[in-house]
Design an enzyme around this catalytic site. Sequence first.
Site, mmCIF file in Angstrom:
data_model
loop_
_atom_site.group_PDB
_atom_site.id
_atom_site.type_symbol
_atom_site.label_atom_id
_atom_site.label_comp_id
_atom_site.label_asym_id
_atom_site.label_seq_id
_atom_site.Cartn_x
_atom_site.Cartn_y
_atom_site.Cartn_z
ATOM 1 N N SER A 185 0.793 -1.227 0.000
ATOM 2 C CA SER A 185 0.000 0.000 0.000
ATOM 3 C C SER A 185 0.824 1.276 0.000
ATOM 4 C CB SER A 185 -0.963 -0.002 1.192
ATOM 5 O OG SER A 185 -0.261 -0.125 2.398
ATOM 6 N N HIS A 213 -5.379 -3.231 -2.965
ATOM 7 C CA HIS A 213 -5.012 -2.267 -4.021
ATOM 8 C C HIS A 213 -4.913 -2.899 -5.408
ATOM 9 C CE1 HIS A 213 -4.361 0.845 -1.018
ATOM 10 N NE2 HIS A 213 -3.890 -0.128 -0.271
ATOM 11 N N LYS A 248 -11.930 0.685 -2.391
ATOM 12 C CA LYS A 248 -10.916 1.334 -3.238
ATOM 13 C C LYS A 248 -11.391 1.287 -4.693
ATOM 14 C CE LYS A 248 -7.665 0.106 0.379
ATOM 15 N NZ LYS A 248 -7.938 1.230 1.268
HETATM 16 N N1 PMP Z 1 -5.587 -3.655 3.534
HETATM 17 C C1 PMP Z 1 -4.850 -2.739 2.896
HETATM 18 C C2 PMP Z 1 -3.610 -3.177 2.164
HETATM 19 C C3 PMP Z 1 -5.248 -1.389 2.906
HETATM 20 O O1 PMP Z 1 -4.503 -0.471 2.274
HETATM 21 C C4 PMP Z 1 -6.422 -1.024 3.604
HETATM 22 C C5 PMP Z 1 -6.933 0.412 3.639
HETATM 23 N N2 PMP Z 1 -6.056 1.420 3.579
HETATM 24 C C6 PMP Z 1 -7.139 -2.014 4.265
HETATM 25 C C7 PMP Z 1 -6.706 -3.321 4.204
HETATM 26 C C8 PMP Z 1 -8.382 -1.670 5.045
HETATM 27 O O2 PMP Z 1 -9.457 -1.569 4.177
HETATM 28 P P1 PMP Z 1 -10.704 -0.588 4.450
HETATM 29 O O3 PMP Z 1 -10.190 0.796 4.293
HETATM 30 O O4 PMP Z 1 -11.629 -0.986 3.351
HETATM 31 O O5 PMP Z 1 -11.209 -0.879 5.808
#
Ligand code: PMP
Length: 406
Positions: A185, A213, A248
């Site tokens: 991420s 992502h 996302k």
């Molecule tokens: N996993 C990853 C790799 C993320 O980047 C994120 C959110 N930034 C999440 C899980 C959490 O997902 P959500 O924002 O849909 O709760």
Amino acid sequence: MKALAANSWLQALPQQVQALRDQHLLRTRRQVAPQTGAHITVNGQPMLQFCSNDYLGLSQHPALVAAARHGAMELGVGAGGSPMVNGHSTANAELEEALAAYLQLPRVLYFYAGFATNVSVIPALVGAGDAIFSDALNHASLIDGCRLSRASIQPYAHADLADLERLLAASTQARKLVVSDAVFSMDGDSADIAGLLALCERYDALLMLDDAHGFGICGPEGRGSLAAAGLTGAHASPRVLYMGTLSKAAGVAGGFVAGSEAVIEWLLQRARSYTFATAAPGLLARALLASVAVMQQGDGLRAQLQARIAQLRAGLASVVSATGWQLLPSETPIQALVVGDNERALELMAALSERGIWVPAIRPPTVPAGTARLRIALSASHTAADIDQLIAALHAIISMRQGRSA
Ligand code: PMP
């Protein structure tokens, strides 16, 4: 409000916040409202943003908005209970079916949030006496899930299969879970999924991949990183648990896991944020059903996104050569321009912001110390002119700085 006792530990909190401010680590929020495309208002000011996870621009898509609106009219706005009681609406059940069909994986479980998915799926799979092997750059939600499980956590160097194999070979625990982001991420690079799976087969481990992502972006029809690795449909492995977020590329909210019938049924029994949280409202499932259809037919949007990624990387090459900053290798919408120290990253963010462009500075603890960066997130809703504007602004800022130090 009443005063605190002078010796209360709560008295120290303002100093702790001040310490963060002094280290340029204080986090603040801005009030944001969408306009069109990648343009938003931030605290009332118009800005061009490069910070959204809405990679395909679907959060404003008319088909999704209409589906949510009709969903609200028909179903109301709240689920009214947890999935095991009365929250598992027909809409939520249809979404699980549609996701499983899209992903070409046997079964899906739909959670109200991606973060909640990871923090309860991992402890449902392993516990005290078991072992987790976790990539050093995994997302916070995976790290928290690992900690909650009470299993022995063995981090391996980022994307280093030899380091992972060394740990797997030395492990005495019978139950082993390997956990990795599929697309990282903060760096935007992709895991070697085939390599990870080969190790899991050799050492009898389960592989959990977080494709927050990559889902909707990578692979045929946007079916994600696992499909891109050719490991879905007839080639799906019972050793892989595929996790994704619906917040996302999918443009809405929520999380899911997809995998074998046996693993998903177990998670349905044991994942605590599934069982003990109110289910997501059915109107979101309706929006997501529309989103799955748009993502599946979204090759045009993905081609647009890829063109912007190529344009940005080509444009940043000259920025890198003028400054010595580092553009990390990435074929995904996440492009990291590493500048090093926290203050410089914040200065750059502020200078771009003065020019009406919002690119977030990412600092420790989100990324390792000394690797503060601009994290540029691209979307299919960016135009070629938007990218040109960002590159030109970076050049203007750099020549001003160089002028100052000359
Ligand atoms: N996993 C990853 C790799 C993320 O980047 C994120 C959110 N930034 C999440 C899980 C959490 O997902 P959500 O924002 O849909 O709760």
